[in-house]
Write an enzyme that holds these catalytic residues in place. Structure first.
Site, PDB file in Angstrom:
ATOM      1  CG  HIS A   1      86.527 126.207  -3.549  1.00  0.00           C
ATOM      2  ND1 HIS A   1      86.523 125.141  -4.423  1.00  0.00           N
ATOM      3  CD2 HIS A   1      87.607 126.019  -2.752  1.00  0.00           C
ATOM      4  CE1 HIS A   1      87.555 124.346  -4.154  1.00  0.00           C
ATOM      5  NE2 HIS A   1      88.225 124.858  -3.161  1.00  0.00           N
TER       6      HIS A   1
ATOM      7  CG  ASP B   1     101.701 130.777 -23.819  1.00  0.00           C
ATOM      8  OD1 ASP B   1     101.594 132.016 -23.889  1.00  0.00           O
ATOM      9  OD2 ASP B   1     102.444 130.113 -24.560  1.00  0.00           O
TER      10      ASP B   1
END
Length: 424
Positions: free
Chosen positions: A152, A360
């Site tokens: 993180h 995508d």
């Protein structure tokens, strides 16, 4: 071999093209300084095949690292700050795992999620660990999963979604370079958090405890969300509420009723929700560093467990309205001080509208985006409100959670079922 097996290749180290600029990135932003070095996993599940998913995405990952070289780097302590600050240096590479599952995407259940992602060896990430791990798993049906597990400290959810979007663009051949020019180093344009807020956020992150919690994959029904929003609007409690606000109110109320049961109604309970600060802090387009805080909201068990969902939602709305105060010089409130992370605390993050749902790699957007935790035990009760898949929110909002002990899981699910549209 198990009927539910995942076969993994040995990790290969993926780096960007040689000869790039490996400039050191000093993590001096107040938003970077408050983040604990925990591993976070985003799982993107795709039901439409693409040719050779692992090879296609590995190649695109290498090309993306030419533009996002810090992602391939490693953490080091900043010698000029006695180890109190960190820097990212080098571009050693990103471990990449190609895997195949013996089952179809439709058969994926919560217990199987762990096999779909690479993991860090410890509870917290070490400086020598890669900042990102990637696994691509191909299912027996031809669908595939892309799992990004990252420290993180590297970035927040929006930053990782931006990076995965860039990998997708390059995998599709949509352009020779990402359409969004990435920026990792804070050039001083970001507004900083006051020292009091930095100290409070860091203290909260350091108070994490081990807890044995049940991993639950639940759906908050669309009808329930609609009724909570309608109740809030009808009461004139503010402008139209978001789906996230309604979901957070439902989860906090149900969890408090089911799990926080060994205290009086006057005992404090706390909700912490992640707030994206990019717009408020003036982050430049393409910035993929950390730029989020945890906003606390403390009430009593009785007010949350016994109040109407709209009243709980109003508490959340008021806490959201105070978020800009976090950037006020010296400005703080009692609620914005350090919060001890106990079983009476719930952390809620929303991955809606961060961009994960738009990734995508050549076959269209993900059918599902979810979150997974790999720690040995869990540090704090938490959950992620997941973005819609290709079918939208028709059935409701998906939530992946680790926020109730196993003995409280059944009661929580019963509370959620009881909050049907006609029982609000």
């Amino acid at each position: 071999m198990s009927a539910r097996a995942v076969t993994k290749s040995a990790p290969v180290l993926v780096a960007g093209p040689p000869g790039g600029d490996d400039a050191v990135v000093h993590l001096t932003s107040s938003f970077d300084r408050i983040v604990p070095p925990i591993g976070v996993t985003a799982l993107l599940l795709f039901d439409r095949p693409i040719p050779e998913p692992a090879d296609t995405i590995r190649t695109a990952l290498s090309r993306a690292l030419a533009h996002y070289r810090p992602v391939a780097g490693r953490l080091a302590a900043d010698a000029d700050a006695d180890g109190k600050l960190l820097r990212i240096e080098g571009a050693a590479g990103v471990p990449f795992v190609a895997a195949s599952a013996s089952y179809a995407l439709a058969d994926v259940t919560v217990p199987l999620l762990g096999g779909l992602a690479a993991r860090y060896p410890g509870r917290l990430c070490r400086h020598a660990d890669p900042l990102l791990l990637v696994q691509v798993t191909v299912f027996a049906c031809g669908g595939f999963a892309v799992a990004a597990t990252w420290n993180h400290v590297l970035t927040d959810g929006e930053g990782m979604a931006q990076f995965l979007g860039a990998v997708g663009e390059l995998a599709r051949g949509a352009s020779p370079a990402p359409s969004v020019t990435p920026l990792r180093a804070d050039d001083g344009s970001l507004l900083g958090l006051p020292p009091t807020i930095v100290a409070a956020q860091k203290q909260g992150g350091s108070s994490m405890l081990r807890m044995n919690l049940a991993l639950l994959d639940v759906t908050v029904p669309a009808g329930l969300i609609g009724r909570v929003r309608a109740e809030f609007d009808a009461a004139g409690l503010g402008g139209p509420c978001t789906a996230f606000e309604a979901v957070a109110a439902v989860l906090w109320r149900c969890r408090t009723r089911a799990a926080v049961v060994s205290v009086s109604d006057e005992a404090p309970v706390t909700l912490l929700f992640a707030a994206n600060m990019r717009r408020l802090a003036g982050a430049r387009p393409g910035y993929y560093g950390n730029c989020a805080v945890l906003q606390p909201l403390t009430s009593t068990r009785g007010a949350v467990a016994n109040g109407a969902a709209a009243d709980v939602l109003r508490m959340i709305r008021r806490a959201k309205e105070r978020i800009p105060d976090l950037l006020a010089p010296g400005g703080t409130t009692t609620e914005q001080g350090a919060v001890a992370l106990t079983y009476s605390t719930l952390v809620v993050s929303s991955w809606r509208n961060l961009g994960f749902e738009a990734a995508d790699f050549g076959g269209g957007r993900p059918a599902r985006v979810t979150w997974h935790w790999h720690g040995e035990g869990t540090t704090v009760p938490s959950c992620v409100v997941c973005p819609p898949g290709t079918d939208g929110d028709n059935g409701g909002v998906s939530v992946t959670s680790l926020f109730v002990r196993p003995e409280h899981a059944k009661a929580f699910l019963a509370e959620l079922a009881a909050m049907s549209p006609w029982k609000l």
